[in-house]
Scaffold this motif. Structure first.
Motif, PDB file in Angstrom:
ATOM      1  N   GLN A 254      10.615   2.020  10.746  1.00  0.00           N
ATOM      2  CA  GLN A 254      10.027   2.398   9.200  1.00  0.00           C
ATOM      3  C   GLN A 254      11.153   4.065   9.578  1.00  0.00           C
ATOM      4  O   GLN A 254      12.290   4.464   8.333  1.00  0.00           O
TER       5      GLN A 254
ATOM      6  N   VAL B 162      15.370   4.675   8.228  1.00  0.00           N
ATOM      7  CA  VAL B 162      14.982   5.882   6.197  1.00  0.00           C
ATOM      8  C   VAL B 162      16.265   7.213   7.484  1.00  0.00           C
ATOM      9  O   VAL B 162      17.005   7.504   6.631  1.00  0.00           O
TER      10      VAL B 162
ATOM     11  N   ALA C 186       0.175   1.075   2.731  1.00  0.00           N
ATOM     12  CA  ALA C 186       1.646   0.856   3.436  1.00  0.00           C
ATOM     13  C   ALA C 186       2.255   1.698   3.327  1.00  0.00           C
ATOM     14  O   ALA C 186       3.520   2.353   4.076  1.00  0.00           O
ATOM     15  N   THR C 187       2.161   3.247   2.490  1.00  0.00           N
ATOM     16  CA  THR C 187       2.704   4.102   2.273  1.00  0.00           C
ATOM     17  C   THR C 187       2.973   5.647   3.229  1.00  0.00           C
ATOM     18  O   THR C 187       1.573   5.693   3.379  1.00  0.00           O
TER      19      THR C 187
ATOM     20  N   ARG D 145       9.600  -2.306   0.851  1.00  0.00           N
ATOM     21  CA  ARG D 145       9.659  -1.950   2.173  1.00  0.00           C
ATOM     22  C   ARG D 145      10.606  -0.783   1.472  1.00  0.00           C
ATOM     23  O   ARG D 145      10.951   0.546   1.286  1.00  0.00           O
TER      24      ARG D 145
ATOM     25  N   ASP E 272       8.482   1.464  -0.994  1.00  0.00           N
ATOM     26  CA  ASP E 272       7.826   2.432   0.139  1.00  0.00           C
ATOM     27  C   ASP E 272       8.478   2.932   0.227  1.00  0.00           C
ATOM     28  O   ASP E 272       7.594   4.734   0.478  1.00  0.00           O
ATOM     29  N   VAL E 273       9.281   3.418   1.587  1.00  0.00           N
ATOM     30  CA  VAL E 273      10.113   4.637   1.698  1.00  0.00           C
ATOM     31  C   VAL E 273      10.512   5.521   0.698  1.00  0.00           C
ATOM     32  O   VAL E 273       9.887   6.501   0.650  1.00  0.00           O
TER      33      VAL E 273
ATOM     34  N   LEU F  72       8.990   6.420  -2.062  1.00  0.00           N
ATOM     35  CA  LEU F  72       7.470   6.805  -2.651  1.00  0.00           C
ATOM     36  C   LEU F  72       7.252   7.692  -1.114  1.00  0.00           C
ATOM     37  O   LEU F  72       6.504   8.788  -1.882  1.00  0.00           O
TER      38      LEU F  72
ATOM     39  N   ARG G  47       5.519  -1.614  -8.953  1.00  0.00           N
ATOM     40  CA  ARG G  47       4.075  -1.878  -7.671  1.00  0.00           C
ATOM     41  C   ARG G  47       3.074  -2.689  -8.621  1.00  0.00           C
ATOM     42  O   ARG G  47       2.590  -3.102  -8.515  1.00  0.00           O
TER      43      ARG G  47
END
Lengths: 327, 308
Positions: A10, A14, A326-327, B133, B136-137, B139, B185
């Protein structure tokens, strides 16, 4: 292990996305040539500059070159300053890091004890007042806090400087304001401004966590065993409170980094934030592109570090981690 | 008629209003917020002078302290700015701009977030994975940074005149883009529970179309938390707008917002002209605090579990 691999994937994704945005910006925004040559430049001059910058090559080649250069820390020359972007960023980075670290130390050093104290003395008037003040601290915009502090302590009382870093000492490639009196004085107002929101947040979080832990069975059991309240509060409860607080402090570091942009603008602090605001105002594309990649990298590292710390501190998360937060 | 009255009565005696009537803090914060909204709406009628009329600005009256009398006998309750404009009028128009941008970005973020959350939660699968996904990124980056970078990138990409003309929509988009995740979310989580409820199964069995199930059956059941997030986000969006405008990357100075007014005032802090930045700043704090406190009340009253 698979969890860590997933996180790593991930992170790489990014970084790639950020680099692509940076590249697109770099390549397709405005006309870099116009920004570099004077009004009187001839077409031939413009063409020469264009070729020198490699703007004639196919897009794929340019992107590959961009990534290759980025990996070596080369983001080109700033339009505005005429210096390499990497050098500019390297020069400004210590100022921002010092400011962020000091404000985080202030926020954590005060926030955790205050939060624990207000949790343990829930009914007292002082803790109610502290809570109300912390709510205001969360709602106040950072730039107004900065201006108010300048009005009071610089303009009104004349105690502290309102702009710049004061005298700095160079240690190798690093410049620090922590070793001179004027540097320390200059640090006070900006770091307090940056820390207020974090302080309020950490205090409220520490309080909530402490209350939560004090309600759990093992604390009740400790009470039933007849342990002294002090031992229960500080040996049993505090330890379990600290874990989520550490996570938030780590994650908040990214936020502090972002908010330092505001503080640096208010106090004309010569850091990265001021640099990027100027880059935006003057359409300094290479600088903005370099900043984008750098900030993505910073956040990737911070998030990864927090996750690793989490795994290291709390054995329980090792098994269930991948499915959980998950963050 | 009686049915309507019954609904009204049950609303009045309901949990929410009961709590509201018993919470002086909530009542005061709502009153202040509503008052500010009303002032912003009636700006043209309420503002003593026209903040946009160059003829009303009088350079001789520049930077007068609060309560001063102007050259032609005007009274400036909160003083004047460097162009000799009445601060109070400029603030009232600024309030309108700030509220407009804040509301628009909250609505946009809520629309996008709720829609994506509904889709992700109801259909699951790849769509869900991709949306979450991205969420998430995103955030893991602070909202203010995302808004700043979006605004910064468009500012760099567009010519100055184009950007100035589009400043409001761009700002709204930048703020909305940094706030949609929360809605998505939350809604997704709620939909995951709702979609297996009997009323949804029953609707499916009798052949109700999927969009209809989503929007008329599931949506009303997830709106409570959305309302809470929207209220709290309104305060955040207003602050984000103010911050960006203060940094000089939000609205142009031709379109005064509370943030850009503070920015102008900031240049005169050292000459001791404190009111130029302090007055709009105080109004901003009042607005943000009242909306924030009311939002906190709503959160606690509607769903204690949401309290974090």
């Amino acid at each position: 292990m698979s969890f860590l691999l997933g996180r790593l994937g991930q992170t790489v994704l990014v970084l790639l996305v950020a680099s692509f945005v940076a590249f697109a910006l770099f390549r397709y925004v405005g006309d870099p040539v116009n920004n570099m040559v004077g009004q009187a430049a001839s077409m031939a001059d413009r063409e020469a500059v264009r070729r020198a910058l490699g703007l004639d090559d196919p897009m794929v080649v340019q992107f590959a070159r961009f990534i290759g250069n980025a990996l070596r820390g080369d983001f080109g020359i700033s339009y505005r300053f005429g210096q390499p972007v990497a050098a500019l960023i390297g020069e400004r980075f210590p100022a921002t890091l010092e400011l962020s670290l000091i404000s985080m130390v202030i926020a954590t050093g005060l926030g955790v004890p205050l939060g624990v104290w207000t949790a343990l003395h829930r009914g007292s008037v002082l803790s109610q007042v502290l809570l109300a003040v912390s709510l205001v601290g969360v709602a106040l915009p950072t730039f107004l806090i900065g201006i108010a502090l300048i009005l009071i302590f610089s303009v009104g009382l004349g105690w502290l400087p309102s702009f710049g870093r004061g005298e700095v000492v160079a240690l190798g490639g690093w410049t620090t304001g922590l070793l001179t009196v004027s540097g320390l004085k200059a640090l006070v107002l900006p770091s307090v401004t940056l820390g207020v929101f974090q302080l309020a947040l950490i205090m409220r979080l520490a309080r909530a966590e402490m209350l939560e832990v004090m309600r759990t069975d093992f604390i009740r059991f400790a009470k039933a065993r007849g342990l002294k309240p002090r031992a229960i509060e500080y040996r049993h409860a505090l330890r379990n409170t600290l874990l989520p607080v550490i996570t938030i402090v780590g994650l908040q570091f990214g936020n502090v980094f972002a908010f330092s942009i505001i503080v640096e603008t208010v106090f004309q602090w010569p850091g990265l934030g001021l640099l990027v605001i100027q880059a935006i105002q003057f359409a300094d594309v290479p600088l903005l592109a370099g900043y984008l990649v750098l900030i993505a990298l910073c956040f990737a590292v911070i998030n990864l570090a927090v996750d690793l710390a989490y795994v290291a501190i709390d054995p329980r998360v090792r098994g269930s981690r991948a499915a959980g937060r998950a963050t | 008629m009686t049915a309507a009255r019954a609904t009204l009565a049950s609303w009045w005696d309901g949990d929410l209003l009961y709590r509201f009537r018993r919470s002086p803090v909530a009542i005061v914060s709502l009153l202040v917020a509503v008052l500010l909204f009303a002032v912003a709406l009636g700006a043209d009628a309420i503002a003593p002078y026209d903040a946009f009329d160059p003829a009303a600005a009088n350079v001789v009256d520049a930077r007068l302290p609060p309560g001063s009398a102007g050259m032609y006998g005007e009274t400036y309750l909160l003083g004047t700015d460097p162009q000799g404009r009445d601060m109070l009028s400029a603030m009232i128009y600024g309030l309108r701009t700030s509220l407009m941008v804040g509301l628009a970005s909250v609505v946009l973020a809520a629309l996008v977030g709720v829609l994506l959350g509904l889709v992700a939660g109801y259909f699951g699968g790849v769509l869900d994975a991709v949306i979450m996904r991205i969420a998430d990124v995103q955030l893991s980056f602070p909202a203010i940074l995302i808004a700043l970078l979006i605004d910064g990138v468009t500012r760099t990409a567009l010519p100055r005149e184009v950007h100035d003309a589009l400043a409001v929509p761009i700002l709204v988009f930048a703020i909305a883009a940094s706030f949609w995740v929360q809605y998505a979310r939350t809604v997704r989580g709620l939909v995951l529970v709702e979609r297996n409820r009997e009323y949804v199964l029953a609707a499916r069995v009798i052949g109700v179309s999927t969009p209809r199930i989503l929007f008329t059956h599931i949506l009303p059941n997830v709106l409570g938390p959305v309302l809470v997030i929207a209220t709290i986000n309104l305060a955040l969006a207003i602050l984000t707008e103010a911050t960006l405008s203060f940094l000089g990357v939000g609205l142009p100075s031709t379109q005064p917002s509370l943030g850009s007014l503070v920015r102008i005032g900031n240049e005169f802090v050292f000459s001791g002209d404190w009111w130029i930045s302090a007055a709009p700043g105080a109004l901003l704090v009042l607005l943000s605090l009242s909306v924030n406190i009311f939002g906190d009340f709503l959160r606690d009253a509607l769903n204690p579990k949401l309290a974090s």
